[in-house]
Design a protein around this motif. Structure first.
Motif, PDB file in Angstrom:
ATOM      1  N   LEU A  68       0.583  -0.983  -0.045  1.00 19.61           N
ATOM      2  CA  LEU A  68      -0.302   0.009  -0.482  1.00 19.61           C
ATOM      3  C   LEU A  68       0.831   1.405  -0.206  1.00 19.61           C
ATOM      4  O   LEU A  68       0.382   2.271  -0.808  1.00 19.61           O
ATOM      5  N   SER A  69       2.242   1.268   0.542  1.00 21.48           N
ATOM      6  CA  SER A  69       3.178   2.388   0.907  1.00 21.48           C
ATOM      7  C   SER A  69       3.077   2.627  -0.191  1.00 21.48           C
ATOM      8  O   SER A  69       3.914   3.843  -0.767  1.00 21.48           O
ATOM      9  N   ARG A  70       3.976   1.238  -1.226  1.00 24.75           N
ATOM     10  CA  ARG A  70       4.902   1.695  -2.153  1.00 24.75           C
ATOM     11  C   ARG A  70       3.821   1.931  -3.282  1.00 24.75           C
ATOM     12  O   ARG A  70       4.422   2.946  -3.896  1.00 24.75           O
ATOM     13  N   ARG A  71       2.829   1.750  -3.474  1.00 23.24           N
ATOM     14  CA  ARG A  71       1.486   2.211  -4.063  1.00 23.24           C
ATOM     15  C   ARG A  71       1.941   3.539  -4.034  1.00 23.24           C
ATOM     16  O   ARG A  71       1.441   4.660  -5.682  1.00 23.24           O
ATOM     17  N   SER A  72       1.576   4.405  -2.264  1.00 16.48           N
ATOM     18  CA  SER A  72       1.238   5.713  -2.601  1.00 16.48           C
ATOM     19  C   SER A  72       2.379   6.087  -2.984  1.00 16.48           C
ATOM     20  O   SER A  72       2.447   7.768  -3.594  1.00 16.48           O
ATOM     21  N   PHE A  73       3.833   5.892  -3.062  1.00 16.91           N
ATOM     22  CA  PHE A  73       5.020   6.268  -2.993  1.00 16.91           C
ATOM     23  C   PHE A  73       5.307   6.515  -4.933  1.00 16.91           C
ATOM     24  O   PHE A  73       4.795   7.899  -4.888  1.00 16.91           O
ATOM     25  N   GLY A  74       4.659   5.704  -5.480  1.00 18.72           N
ATOM     26  CA  GLY A  74       4.696   5.814  -6.537  1.00 18.72           C
ATOM     27  C   GLY A  74       3.418   6.856  -7.295  1.00 18.72           C
ATOM     28  O   GLY A  74       3.554   7.450  -8.699  1.00 18.72           O
ATOM     29  N   ILE A  75       2.656   7.264  -7.095  1.00 21.59           N
ATOM     30  CA  ILE A  75       1.431   7.932  -6.779  1.00 21.59           C
ATOM     31  C   ILE A  75       2.050   9.125  -6.933  1.00 21.59           C
ATOM     32  O   ILE A  75       1.546  10.418  -7.161  1.00 21.59           O
TER      33      ILE A  75
END
Length: 255
Positions: free
Chosen positions: A144-151
């Motif tokens: 989840l946090s990696r997805r948030s970082f990518g966005i």
């Protein structure tokens, strides 16, 4: 494109007759053109994010427009291209590309790795590898946090795009370009936007760009600061960017 414009009193495209009597009209059209272009680009990014993907190469060259005439600014349609580096961050690779977990676990591996990441272009794999390495350094270690970082990484690129599209078309020709803007923001002032603002306000060659950013008590600077926030967790979503008063058109009486 709008970036070809200068502040020498010349509009992109043909003049209107009334421009001879009101010198603010060409600049007003240019501001509308820039706002519409940015909104179109961020609407495209919002769609990409809604489909569980990252753009990962957002910049001036990744925007296609249907007109270069500022007289047609109200009919401007801007779209995103350069999706070759787009990365899937959904739970399932619905678009046929690697999932977030594939990219994270595979680290951009080659064909011998056996992961779906190996099926993509090596340049894409390398870009993804760098993205997730930076995510780990920022403390984003779960899905989840990696997805948030990518966005948030796309939003950061969008902030650089905003700075480019405001300063290059509205500044004295040749006084600033994309690499110079990025160096100014990242290297010279280390994302200290109030300091950047003070520096820019002291340069008369950038006065029209500064005036635009200063509208409504510095709305442009506030949005830029949010998009370039060093903490990825505090950057706005693309929907929040589109809702910001600097881009809604309200400041130019477009709403």
């Amino acid at each position: 494109m709008a970036a070809e414009a200068t502040t020498e009193g010349r509009a992109v495209g043909e003049w209107d007759f009334w421009d001879r009597f009101d010198k603010t009209r060409p600049i007003q059209r240019r501001l509308i053109f820039i706002t519409k272009l940015l909104r179109g680009a961020f609407q495209g990014l919002a769609y990409i994010h809604s489909r569980g993907r990252l753009h990962q190469s957002l910049g001036p060259a990744s925007i296609v427009i249907n007109t270069t005439s500022e007289r047609d600014a109200m009919y401007l349609n801007a779209r995103l291209r350069d999706l070759a580096f787009s990365t899937d961050v959904s739970g399932l690779a619905a678009f046929g590309g690697p999932t977030l977990e594939d990219l994270w676990e595979g680290r951009g591996s080659n064909l011998s790795s056996g992961t779906r990441d190996s099926a993509i272009d090596p340049a894409v794999a390398k870009l993804s590898e760098g993205l997730w390495r930076r995510a780990a350094m920022a403390g984003a270690r779960d899905s989840l946090s990696r997805r948030s970082f990518g966005i948030a990484d796309d939003i950061y690129a969008g902030g650089l795009l905003l700075a480019y599209m405001v300063f290059v078309p509205l500044s004295e020709a040749g006084s600033i370009d994309g690499p110079s803007i990025q160096r100014l923001l990242e290297t010279t002032f280390r994302l200290d936007i109030p300091a950047v603002r003070e520096y820019c306000e002291a340069d008369d060659r950038w006065s029209e760009a500064v005036n635009f950013m200063n509208l409504d008590d510095g709305a442009g600077w506030q949005l830029l600061q949010a998009m370039l926030n060093p903490d990825y967790r505090l950057r706005p979503t693309v929907d929040a960017v589109l809702s910001h008063r600097f881009l809604t058109g309200a400041l130019l009486n477009l709403s």
